[in-house]
Design a protein around this motif. Sequence first.
Motif, short mmCIF file in Angstrom:
data_model
loop_
_atom_site.label_atom_id
_atom_site.label_comp_id
_atom_site.label_asym_id
_atom_site.label_seq_id
_atom_site.Cartn_x
_atom_site.Cartn_y
_atom_site.Cartn_z
N ALA A 278 0.71 -1.14 0.07
CA ALA A 278 -0.09 -0.10 0.12
C ALA A 278 0.92 1.37 0.11
O ALA A 278 0.40 2.26 -0.62
N GLY A 279 2.01 1.22 0.61
CA GLY A 279 2.92 2.43 0.77
C GLY A 279 3.12 2.85 -0.56
O GLY A 279 3.44 4.09 -0.92
N TRP A 280 3.61 1.98 -1.39
CA TRP A 280 4.12 2.18 -2.84
C TRP A 280 2.98 2.83 -3.83
O TRP A 280 3.19 3.71 -4.36
N SER A 281 1.77 2.07 -3.69
CA SER A 281 0.84 2.26 -4.54
C SER A 281 0.07 3.67 -4.04
O SER A 281 -0.16 4.44 -5.12
N ASP A 282 0.14 4.04 -2.78
CA ASP A 282 -0.53 5.12 -2.25
C ASP A 282 0.27 6.41 -2.80
O ASP A 282 -0.11 7.56 -2.77
N LEU A 283 1.61 6.17 -3.12
CA LEU A 283 2.53 7.19 -3.74
C LEU A 283 1.93 7.90 -4.93
O LEU A 283 2.12 9.24 -5.05
N VAL A 284 1.37 7.32 -5.65
CA VAL A 284 0.88 7.73 -6.91
C VAL A 284 -0.62 7.98 -6.88
O VAL A 284 -1.27 8.57 -7.89
N THR B 134 5.76 16.05 4.98
CA THR B 134 4.48 16.75 4.66
C THR B 134 3.34 15.63 4.83
O THR B 134 2.34 15.79 5.43
N LEU B 135 3.63 14.54 4.35
CA LEU B 135 2.66 13.26 4.25
C LEU B 135 2.71 12.83 5.66
O LEU B 135 1.45 12.47 6.32
N GLN B 136 3.55 12.80 6.63
CA GLN B 136 3.74 12.27 7.91
C GLN B 136 2.74 13.29 8.63
O GLN B 136 2.06 13.03 9.54
N ARG B 137 2.93 14.66 8.45
CA ARG B 137 2.16 15.79 9.43
C ARG B 137 0.84 15.53 8.94
O ARG B 137 0.01 15.79 9.78
N GLU B 138 0.30 14.96 7.80
CA GLU B 138 -1.14 14.99 7.21
C GLU B 138 -1.58 13.46 7.65
O GLU B 138 -2.70 13.30 7.23
N ARG B 139 -0.72 12.68 8.42
CA ARG B 139 -1.19 11.57 8.94
C ARG B 139 -1.35 10.59 7.51
O ARG B 139 -2.42 9.77 7.99
N PHE B 140 -0.80 10.87 6.72
CA PHE B 140 -1.05 10.01 5.37
C PHE B 140 0.06 8.74 5.49
O PHE B 140 1.06 8.67 4.74
N THR B 141 -0.33 7.68 6.45
CA THR B 141 1.03 6.95 6.86
C THR B 141 1.29 6.07 5.55
O THR B 141 2.69 5.90 5.64
N ASP B 142 0.55 5.60 4.71
CA ASP B 142 1.03 4.64 3.93
C ASP B 142 1.92 5.30 2.83
O ASP B 142 2.82 4.79 2.46
N ALA B 143 1.35 6.25 2.25
CA ALA B 143 2.17 6.94 1.46
C ALA B 143 3.63 7.66 2.25
O ALA B 143 4.49 7.74 1.34
N THR B 144 3.46 7.83 3.40
CA THR B 144 4.61 8.41 4.10
C THR B 144 5.64 7.26 4.07
O THR B 144 6.72 7.34 3.76
N ALA B 145 5.00 6.10 4.42
CA ALA B 145 5.93 4.70 4.27
C ALA B 145 6.58 4.55 2.81
O ALA B 145 7.83 4.28 2.82
N GLY B 146 5.78 4.80 1.81
CA GLY B 146 6.06 4.78 0.49
C GLY B 146 7.39 5.53 0.23
O GLY B 146 8.31 5.31 -0.34
N ALA B 147 7.05 6.76 0.55
CA ALA B 147 8.10 8.02 0.18
C ALA B 147 9.21 7.67 0.96
O ALA B 147 10.59 7.85 0.21
#
Lengths: 333, 552
Positions: B329-335, B512-525
């Motif tokens: 999910a981390g990688w797919s949420d990046l896009v 930025t993603l971590q601050r917005e609590r967008f956890t999976d995308a944060t992990a991917g980035a």
Amino acid sequence: MRDPLLRVERLDAIVDGLSVLDGIDLDLGPGEFLALMGPNGSGKTTLLRCIAGLEWPTAGRISLLGRDITRLPAHRRGIGLLLSEPALFPNRSVLENVAYAPLVQRVSDSEARRIATDALGEVRLEGFEDRPGYALSMGERQRVALARAIAARPQVILLDEPFAAIDPEVRGELRGDFRRALSARGISAIHVTHDREEGLFLGDRVAVMLDGRIRALGTPTELLAVPGSAAVARFLGFNVLPSGDQVVAVDPSDTQFVDAAEGLLSAEMLASGAVGRESVGIARGRSGERIEARGHLEQRWPAVGASVGVRWTNPKVLSPGRPDRTDASPKVR
Amino acid sequence: MGIAGGRVAHGSFGEIGYLAPILLFVLLFALLPVAILFERGWIDGGGAGMFYDTVWREATNRIALFNSLEQGALSAAIAFALGYPAGVFLARYTFPGRATARSFLLLPFLLPTVVVVIGILDLFGPGGWISSAVPVLSWFGEGVPGIVLANLVFNVPLVVLYTALGCESASGDLEESARTLGATPARVYRDVWAGPSLVGASVGVVLTFVFSALAFASPIMICGPRCYTLEAQVYALSSTFLQPTAASLLALAAVLILLVPIVGYVVLANRLKHRDSRGPIRPRPLSRSGWIGRSLAAEATLVFAGIAAVLITVLGRSISPVDGGGFGAGWSDLVSARTTATLGVPIARVIVNTFGFALFAAAATFVLVLLAALALRSRPRWEGGISAYLFLPLLVSPVLLAFSLAEFWRPILGGETTVWILIGISQAILALPFALQSLRVPLAGLSPAPSEAARTLGASRWTAFWDADVPRIGSGIVTAGLFAFAIGLGEFTATYFLYVPSFTTLSVAVYTLQRERFTDATAGAAALLLVVSLVVFAAVVWAGRTRGRHRA
């Protein structure tokens, strides 16, 4: 020889996968000064480090006065070591350096001071007690290192090319002083050197090490009279020459370059010049061997490139035996 | 060519011409802007009285000062306790994988701060792998403990590295002499190598203190304003509260306060460099060591495993579901559209920005360092002065650098479209001291003979340098460029200060993603940034080993 003080038996050492010592057997008598000679890479230093306890052999036994010390840590062996670098404590005075071992042995300060002062006297450094080590010349520092080793009251001292970094004019004096100081205390020594003049001058006996093995052992006179193998003869500075079915060792001072038709061997003149107080001529034999002749300074040599004959006197017949790995004649390019 | 008075004889001022670009670059983009910022702050703020009021009487600033000292001291003390035994182990024992372990110590220089912080949060933060299993350990995912733990990931390897260098600066000949004089191992430690090893460790400890006292990412991501260091507080004053005068006075205070440890670092590092190390120490095989060697080995293993665990967690989190997404999910949420909306630009643009700035920093550093090498090659006596001058940017923290660049250069360069220049320049300035350091060793050991031979054969100075010297120091120059590239890739503090959304980089995106609590995308980035950094790290190690072979 009397009962050995130090005995090395069938010692092997492998370093980085290479066999550096190969079945070394060696005895050292009380008060004896043994010169251990050999070219670079022959295993001399590794042997010394094994005896000192700084490296452990892969097989074999080392004993001191009959006691097995093969696996004993260096600080419990009672064997001193001197390196080409004096390795003095940088922030201590000469006296503090020399008193180091007595203090480690927990003798009183006053006794340590007395021992150190005596040792400094042995190496002719009275009056240097309060100087810092860095303010001394290389020769003086090496004297301090010897005094420091003597003050530890070892039964054996190992000298690993201690004069290698000393100026030639100081070296001769230092050799004599070292020998005298050790003899005065009855301390046995193994002196490693690749300088054959030094080894033959200092050693009661001389051991020649080649390729991790001791190839010859005897007094300097014995060794020069009977070099044994071609490799040993070559290391000792002899010309190794074919003579009929035999191979002989000939001292360069017994070698002459003559007219090509008059020689026992033919050769081509390569170079000539003065070395010290002698004149040296160098030629290349037909099979590529290097042939050296020495004469007085006024000696005239054939021109470089000329064909010459080689004649000699006092040949020493070498034992045929098994050819050494180092027996291949070094080719002159 | 001959040697005249310690310098290689030349008949022109060519070397000054080669040095001018790097000297001017540092002057124009670091020293001058900072000096003018301090001067304006001092004058606008009303001088010494205002300085005292701002730094000491303003409660939030005083707390930031205490936080800096507390976090710096705690991090330094624990880094020493963990790093010293491991450094001793690395220097004094041989074991399989020793060279790889030594290379691993370079990693902290190249590791993006935000990645490490994310790794700590993934392990100990809310829903972290360890804190979920052992809730009491969630203590390490928040507040000062979390910040210190993040600081340790960077700085323990630093202490390990410098301790090892200190041990190796002791004289092996002296150690062996002491042993044959009857000194026990404890006495040999006391008399021969305790001093050098502790000097080495002290260098690492002082650096740890400075880096931790100026930490930025860990206080703002793990804790928030109550844990702000001086660095974070300067950022808050200038960017959030729009008080540039107070910010510049606080930045000046930070420089003055940290001057003491930095001078200490210079003194200790110099002592370490000039020790008499004739006869290097001979490390012994671990297999032959007693309980001391085995204990040190166990401790070092724990240290390395701890750091590796943080990095593995970052990679693991990017493929394991956290917010309920599926595998990867981390990688797919990046896009995803949400990520693009959060960042203001698509992730592809973020990647292009990241590589673009890093390439800019690497190219600038490469050219400047190459020219500096040519000048120092001819005038080795300048090396001390030049190194000291180029060391000055280390005194300038990333926030201070970005703040001064923005204040001085933004009005000159104009609008937001030129921000990319300032980001690239700030990354190059921050990388320069480290890049130059990677050239010092090959330059110091460089024999002048081949280049002198080339000159006597008719080669120009440049041709002789290119044909005779560059092949021998080439991998050092490549390492310098790679270092700059890697530092640029992960640089967060200065970039975050300067960026506008169209110039978002990966490290800014992670925050930025971590601050917005967008956890999976944060992990991917974070994982993407880590992977790229690890690839560059591998290239740096490879270049270093190539250099080793050339020198051999």
